[in-house]
Design an enzyme around this catalytic site. Structure first.
Site, PDB file in Angstrom:
ATOM      1  N   THR A   1      34.137  32.351  41.965  1.00 15.59           N
ATOM      2  CA  THR A   1      34.277  34.225  41.734  1.00 15.59           C
ATOM      3  C   THR A   1      35.061  34.565  43.070  1.00 15.59           C
ATOM      4  OG1 THR A   1      32.470  33.933  43.488  1.00 15.59           O
ATOM      5  CG2 THR A   1      31.829  33.542  41.657  1.00 15.59           C
ATOM      6  N   ASP A   2      34.493  36.509  41.875  1.00 12.93           N
ATOM      7  CA  ASP A   2      35.126  36.958  43.954  1.00 12.93           C
ATOM      8  C   ASP A   2      34.656  37.245  44.372  1.00 12.93           C
ATOM      9  OD1 ASP A   2      37.119  39.060  44.810  1.00 12.93           O
ATOM     10  OD2 ASP A   2      36.703  40.247  43.351  1.00 12.93           O
ATOM     11  N   ALA A   3      34.270  38.030  45.633  1.00 10.91           N
ATOM     12  CA  ALA A   3      33.629  37.654  46.338  1.00 10.91           C
ATOM     13  C   ALA A   3      31.896  37.794  46.682  1.00 10.91           C
ATOM     14  CB  ALA A   3      33.721  38.943  47.857  1.00 10.91           C
TER      15      ALA A   3
END
Length: 566
Positions: free
Chosen positions: A281-283
């Site tokens: 995932t992104d952050a």
């Protein structure tokens, strides 16, 4: 079953045996901990041991820091971890993405402005070799978003521009450089940012393309890079209604980010595009993720939906508890846990981390630090800057400027950001070395409740020979816009360019190629795409005619408005 002998892993029987034996050696708790990729905050050994390694995360990312501190921290982590770790950085623009002393090569749009994808290879080579020197083995790069919307506040110079073919070519070239260094890449941000005008850090953004439009653009880029053996894909908190509805006609009318969308993760990325590698995932503390679902559910569900690792935490301890309870409740199934863990370990095996751990070379040697900001990397950075600076327009035929004719220069740095002082000092130094008298703009105080006297047009004309604006509005998260803001109201002061017909005026943008939208009256406009010192030096050289402008516009700096070219 996941084919670990196929793209992008290509594991041997011995590699696969390590994956299976390592899985078998982990407790359920350790397996769940491997799904996490927290951010590191300190190089202190006590912190590393008791805050990070005691929870057995699969990877860690530190923000940019000092070479010695990161070298020490990464060495300690790898020497004490039960399972070799991913150690990552946002290596989007050079070695300075991991260490402060690293080579600032240039933002991705600067690279594209050279018109030469080989510069993207050099970017990947510099960023990843300098990262490897301190132990960073994983690049959260290249960004393969397409800058379709000039209002987008977060893509901008982080991209290779608006031409999908250039984005694809530069993405491939970066990957080649990274692979030569032994670094994994994470092509991002699937399913593609840059279509709308919002930032996923503060809401769920939307890729509103039709399935057919996406296939021709983002889809073609991702498919090409996947077929070129990209090891991982970073998924953004970006909804894509067209494909979500295509794969699931009953999909609710709610913006669901790709990080929580089985339709985009499993049907599109795994199925249609055939991606067999690891998905991260992104952050996850971004609002685009947080606002979509109760975090107690979304933390385990993002893995169940198809992600393999979750990046960063709102609270590390709480998120670990959410994952454990989600597994116990069946939100995260045993099948998906095993698949995610298999791909995490297979990616590490593909990077030969298990072999390095066995032979004692997982932590870097101190001798390798000599590559950081080495002469070759500096020379490459200078060449890239030389080729990238773009003269967008000079309808007043001002250039080159001459210190005899344009001696007294009023200048202002636009953009209140940490680099403001450095940029101003470097520009002043370079211009004074060429013989110009530099006169910084002094912010004026306005109180319209009292009589005030403003400088007259005649006084302004007699006082200055040239005005130079430096646009230094840095591309950063959590912004709704990336536009110019003025201190002075209308024509009351000398901050806003009311005087373009009185004194020759130049606008130099170091960070955003679209500032002409806010200064259409300025007749000489230059895009430089990056604000590192080498770029400032190069811009001044071109201003005074020591070298030609050769950069090519990677985007439309006129924003589709013909009058901006006048």
């Amino acid at each position: 079953m996941i084919d670990l002998k196929a793209r992008p892993f290509y594991l041997s029987d011995e590699d696969i045996r390590w994956v299976e034996e390592t899985k078998a050696s982990l407790s359920t708790k350790e397996k769940l901990e491997q799904l996490f990729f927290p951010i590191g905050y300190s190089a202190n050994e006590g912190y590393l041991q008791y805050e990070l390694l005691s929870r057995a995360p699969g990877g860690v990312m530190f923000r940019t820091g000092k070479t010695e501190e990161l070298f020490s921290a990464y060495s300690y982590l790898q020497n004490h971890a039960k399972v070799p770790m991913f150690l990552a950085a946002n290596l989007e623009a050079g070695g300075d993405g991991i260490v402060e002393e690293g080579t600032a090569f240039g933002k991705q749009m600067q690279v594209a402005a050279t018109g030469d994808p080989e510069q993207a290879y050099r970017l990947g080579k510099i960023a990843c070799s300098e990262g490897q020197a301190v132990g960073c083995n994983y690049a959260f790069a290249p960004v393969v978003d397409i800058d379709m919307n000039y209002h987008n506040p977060i893509t901008n110079v982080r991209t290779y521009g608006s031409d999908p073919e250039m984005v694809k070519a530069c993405g491939l070239a970066y990957m080649r450089g990274a692979k030569e260094c032994g670094s994994a890449v994470s092509i991002k941000h699937f399913p593609g940012d840059g279509v709308d005008e919002t930032d996923q850090h503060i809401l769920t953004s939307v890729n509103s393309l039709s399935c057919e439009e996406w296939d021709r653009t983002y889809g073609d880029i991702y498919k090409t890079l996947i077929d070129a053996d990209a090891l991982t894909v970073m998924v953004g908190h970006i909804a894509m209604p067209a494909y979500q509805k295509h794969f699931n006609p009953n999909h609710p009318n709610k913006l669901m980010p790709a990080t929580l969308s089985p339709e985009l993760l499993q049907n599109l990325l795994r199925g249609k595009l055939g991606f067999n590698g690891m998905i991260i995932t992104d952050a996850s503390p971004m609002v685009g993720f947080l606002c979509a679902m109760d975090r107690e559910q979304s933390v385990p569900y993002c893995i169940e939906a198809g992600c393999d690792m979750i990046l960063f935490n709102k609270d590390y301890e709480e998120d670990l508890g959410f994952m454990e309870r989600g597994y116990e409740k069946g939100i995260l199934s045993e099948k998906r846990l095993d698949e995610a863990l298999t791909r995490i370990l297979a990616t590490k095996a593909a990077m030969k981390l298990h072999e390095k751990q066995k032979n004692g070379t997982l932590a870097p040697s101190r001798e390798g630090l000599s590559v950081i900001a080495c002469d070759e990397h500096k020379a490459w950075a200078k060449e890239c800057a030389e080729k990238a600076v773009t003269l967008v327009k000079d309808t007043q035929h001002l250039l080159p400027i001459d210190p005899k004719k344009h001696h007294r220069v009023l200048f202002e740095i636009l953009g209140k950001c940490p680099s403001e002082k450095r940029v101003a000092e470097r520009f002043i130094k370079d211009m004074e070395a060429e013989g110009f008298e530099m006169i910084p703009y002094e912010e004026e105080v306005f109180d319209f409740s009292k009589p005030m006297r403003f400088e007259t047009v005649t006084e302004f004309r007699n006082k200055y020979d040239l005005v130079v604006y430096i646009g230094n509005v840095e591309n950063a998260s959590n912004k709704t816009t990336n536009r110019l803001n003025w201190h002075a109201p209308y024509g009351a002061g000398n901050n806003i360019p009311w005087f373009v017909e009185v004194v020759p005026t130049v606008f130099i943008s170091l960070q955003n190629p679209y500032h002409l939208l806010d200064v259409p009256m300025v007749k000489t406009y230059i895009n430089a795409y990056s604000n590192h010192d080498l770029m400032i030096d190069t811009v001044v050289e071109k201003l005074v005619g020591k070298s030609e402008f050769t950069g090519k516009n990677p985007v439309d700096p006129f924003c589709g408005k013909d009058y901006l070219a006048w």
